[in-house]
Design a protein around this motif. Structure first.
Motif, PDB file in Angstrom:
ATOM      1  N   SER A 250      -2.739   4.387 -14.671  1.00 53.47           N
ATOM      2  CA  SER A 250      -1.282   4.300 -14.447  1.00 53.47           C
ATOM      3  C   SER A 250      -0.933   4.116 -12.977  1.00 53.47           C
ATOM      4  O   SER A 250       0.234   3.911 -12.638  1.00 53.47           O
ATOM      5  N   GLY A 251      -1.920   4.214 -12.095  1.00 49.91           N
ATOM      6  CA  GLY A 251      -1.667   3.975 -10.671  1.00 49.91           C
ATOM      7  C   GLY A 251      -1.418   5.233  -9.860  1.00 49.91           C
ATOM      8  O   GLY A 251      -0.886   5.168  -8.757  1.00 49.91           O
ATOM      9  N   LYS A 252      -1.825   6.384 -10.386  1.00 49.33           N
ATOM     10  CA  LYS A 252      -1.610   7.650  -9.664  1.00 49.33           C
ATOM     11  C   LYS A 252      -2.310   7.643  -8.313  1.00 49.33           C
ATOM     12  O   LYS A 252      -1.725   8.067  -7.303  1.00 49.33           O
ATOM     13  N   SER A 253      -3.536   7.177  -8.276  1.00 51.52           N
ATOM     14  CA  SER A 253      -4.307   7.216  -7.030  1.00 51.52           C
ATOM     15  C   SER A 253      -3.657   6.353  -5.950  1.00 51.52           C
ATOM     16  O   SER A 253      -3.570   6.762  -4.781  1.00 51.52           O
ATOM     17  N   LEU A 254      -3.180   5.173  -6.330  1.00 52.34           N
ATOM     18  CA  LEU A 254      -2.541   4.289  -5.358  1.00 52.34           C
ATOM     19  C   LEU A 254      -1.247   4.902  -4.835  1.00 52.34           C
ATOM     20  O   LEU A 254      -0.995   4.903  -3.625  1.00 52.34           O
ATOM     21  N   GLN A 255      -0.418   5.446  -5.722  1.00 52.02           N
ATOM     22  CA  GLN A 255       0.842   6.052  -5.301  1.00 52.02           C
ATOM     23  C   GLN A 255       0.593   7.261  -4.401  1.00 52.02           C
ATOM     24  O   GLN A 255       1.318   7.479  -3.418  1.00 52.02           O
ATOM     25  N   ALA A 256      -0.431   8.048  -4.730  1.00 51.35           N
ATOM     26  CA  ALA A 256      -0.768   9.194  -3.886  1.00 51.35           C
ATOM     27  C   ALA A 256      -1.184   8.744  -2.498  1.00 51.35           C
ATOM     28  O   ALA A 256      -0.795   9.340  -1.487  1.00 51.35           O
ATOM     29  N   ALA A 257      -1.968   7.678  -2.445  1.00 50.18           N
ATOM     30  CA  ALA A 257      -2.417   7.157  -1.150  1.00 50.18           C
ATOM     31  C   ALA A 257      -1.232   6.636  -0.333  1.00 50.18           C
ATOM     32  O   ALA A 257      -1.168   6.849   0.887  1.00 50.18           O
ATOM     33  N   LEU A 258      -0.272   5.980  -0.991  1.00 50.04           N
ATOM     34  CA  LEU A 258       0.901   5.469  -0.282  1.00 50.04           C
ATOM     35  C   LEU A 258       1.752   6.615   0.259  1.00 50.04           C
ATOM     36  O   LEU A 258       2.252   6.561   1.386  1.00 50.04           O
ATOM     37  N   LEU A 259       1.930   7.666  -0.545  1.00 53.43           N
ATOM     38  CA  LEU A 259       2.700   8.830  -0.096  1.00 53.43           C
ATOM     39  C   LEU A 259       2.007   9.523   1.072  1.00 53.43           C
ATOM     40  O   LEU A 259       2.643   9.929   2.045  1.00 53.43           O
ATOM     41  N   ALA A 260       0.693   9.673   0.951  1.00 52.12           N
ATOM     42  CA  ALA A 260      -0.064  10.320   2.021  1.00 52.12           C
ATOM     43  C   ALA A 260       0.029   9.530   3.320  1.00 52.12           C
ATOM     44  O   ALA A 260       0.184  10.093   4.412  1.00 52.12           O
ATOM     45  N   GLN A 261      -0.026   8.198   3.193  1.00 48.37           N
ATOM     46  CA  GLN A 261       0.017   7.349   4.385  1.00 48.37           C
ATOM     47  C   GLN A 261       1.387   7.401   5.055  1.00 48.37           C
ATOM     48  O   GLN A 261       1.483   7.519   6.272  1.00 48.37           O
ATOM     49  N   LYS A 262       2.455   7.337   4.278  1.00 49.88           N
ATOM     50  CA  LYS A 262       3.792   7.252   4.868  1.00 49.88           C
ATOM     51  C   LYS A 262       4.306   8.605   5.341  1.00 49.88           C
ATOM     52  O   LYS A 262       4.958   8.693   6.386  1.00 49.88           O
TER      53      LYS A 262
END
Length: 450
Positions: A250-262
């Protein structure tokens, strides 16, 4: 409580916090009502005090206090100079606000502070109103209104010959004309008020409401009551504790990485934590390793120990975290909640089965270079590379279906457990999904409609 700790900075905070909790005074009224002469502020303050069962404090009531050396001193000053020195008035107010009834039931300050200096001194002492009301009306209306003002010497109630005349003849007979209400004196007081109020208002930028006093008194009262019964959102930044839930793919890992980065959050992937615990030969390594070797699920209590160790680290406490991969069912959610790890934002990413199959079953890995490809979104550059690509057994359609069935079997209970959870369509561009998640973190959670 945090506000009071920052203001008072006690040497021993534990007894201070215990005393504060015993007082149960976090939500009592703390109101300031300001306004020019004849605006009706005393009447509104008295009605609010009665309605809210709180204490009304004015210069007159403070200096009339019995058995107080400060009040006696203030009365002498007032009788002699028709005013009370700022510091004496503030010390008197501070003494009154410490009394049990003010602590328990709150307070309304009628016409205090009168100057910017008083306002700043009051703030310095940690006396912080939650609501400030300023009544406003044209000077011509106020002068006309002031000439008809009458006061009941027994109760202190304010009446008016035109707008608010008491029906009881007994009260009518004892009403008196207050001192200093002739037109010239009223104009002088208005000028002084206007000179001071423009310097007071900047002290209360976020909690201030101006209400027109040139309307029926009852309407003014209900507008004031409505305002003081609202709670302000704190401007203090909260520490984000974000939970992302969704099926595999579902894309959890990508969304988590984007939140962590920003936002600088700590990206906490539960599965990755367990792998790192084994690889690093941590104290939980021997507990986890047998389950990895047998390819069976690690027990919840072991997962929670590893997760607790990570979430308790200073970076997670200070910067916040975004968690994914846990909890997967209601029992795990209860376990996490009971240990005090409560996310303040929860998102469920919904993705249709066909989309997940497309995302995962077409993933491939080059065994020589380790490069990862996707037959649709990132195809291999040559036929030679494509010929040697391998598929992870976990990406087979059968395995994906099993994992999705397991997630959706438990998701309804999880969504019910996290009542404020936000459900998103995860089957769209990942940056669009991120914008929705970002909005859900920044904005206030909507109130649930009963």
């Amino acid at each position: 409580m945090l506000e009071q700790l920052l203001i008072h900075q006690p040497k021993d905070p534990i007894p201070f916090m215990i005393d504060h909790l015993q007082r149960d005074s976090d939500y009592v009224p703390k109101i300031v009502i300001l306004g020019p002469p004849a605006s009706g502020k005393t009447t509104i303050a008295m009605w609010l005090a009665k309605h809210l069962s709180t204490n009304l404090l004015s210069v007159e009531s403070l200096i009339a206090k019995e058995y107080s050396p400060l009040a006696a001193d203030a009365r002498m000053h007032y009788q002699k100079f028709k005013m009370v020195p700022d510091m004496l008035l503030i010390r008197l107010m501070q003494e009154r606000l410490k009394e049990e009834d003010c602590v328990r039931r709150g307070w309304i300050l009628d016409g205090i502070p009168e100057t910017r200096e008083q306002a700043l001194t009051i703030q310095t002492l940690g006396i912080s109103p939650r609501h400030v009301i300023v009544l406003s009306a044209p000077d011509t209306v106020l002068i006309e209104r002031n000439l008809g003002k009458r006061i009941d010497p027994q109760t202190g109630e304010i009446y008016h010959t035109t707008f608010d005349w008491p029906p009881e003849s007994e009260i009518q007979n004892r009403l008196m004309v207050p001192a200093g209400i002739f037109e010239g004196e009223t104009a002088r007081k208005l000028l002084e008020y206007h000179r001071n109020i423009v310097r007071i208002l900047p002290s209360y930028p976020k909690i201030l409401k101006v209400i027109s006093a040139d309307q029926p008194c009852v309407d003014v009262f209900y507008q004031a009551l409505t305002y003081v019964q609202t709670s302000h959102r704190s401007n203090a930044p909260f520490t984000p504790r974000v939970l992302l839930c969704g099926p595999v793919g579902s894309g959890k890992s990508l969304q988590a990485a984007l939140l962590a980065q920003k936002y600088g959050l700590i990206n906490v992937c539960c599965g990755q934590l367990l792998k790192e615990a084994v690889a690093d030969k941590s104290k939980y390594s021997d507990l986890i390793q047998p389950f990895f070797e047998k390819e069976i699920a690690v027990p919840d209590n072991i997962i929670m120990k590893v997760l607790k160790q990570r979430l308790d680290q200073q970076d997670c406490v200070e910067r916040g975290w975004v968690l994914h991969g846990f909890p997967r069912d209601l029992d795990q959610a209860h376990l996490m909640d009971n240990l005090g790890y409560k996310p303040n934002r929860v998102f469920f990413l919904n993705v249709p089965f066909d989309s997940v199959i497309e995302r995962l079953s077409l993933r491939r890995t080059d065994p020589i270079t380790g490069e990862r490809y996707h037959l649709m979104y990132k195809p291999p550059p040559t036929i030679e590379v494509q010929a040697r690509l391998l598929q992870n057994p976990k990406d087979s359609e059968e395995q994906i279906k099993l994992k999705m069935d397991l997630f959706y079997r438990n998701s309804a209970e999880l969504e019910q457990f996290y009542g404020d959870a936000i459900t998103l369509n995860g089957d769209q561009d990942p940056y669009t999904v991120f914008e929705y998640i970002e909005s859900g973190i920044i904005n206030r959670l909507p109130k649930k409609v009963p």
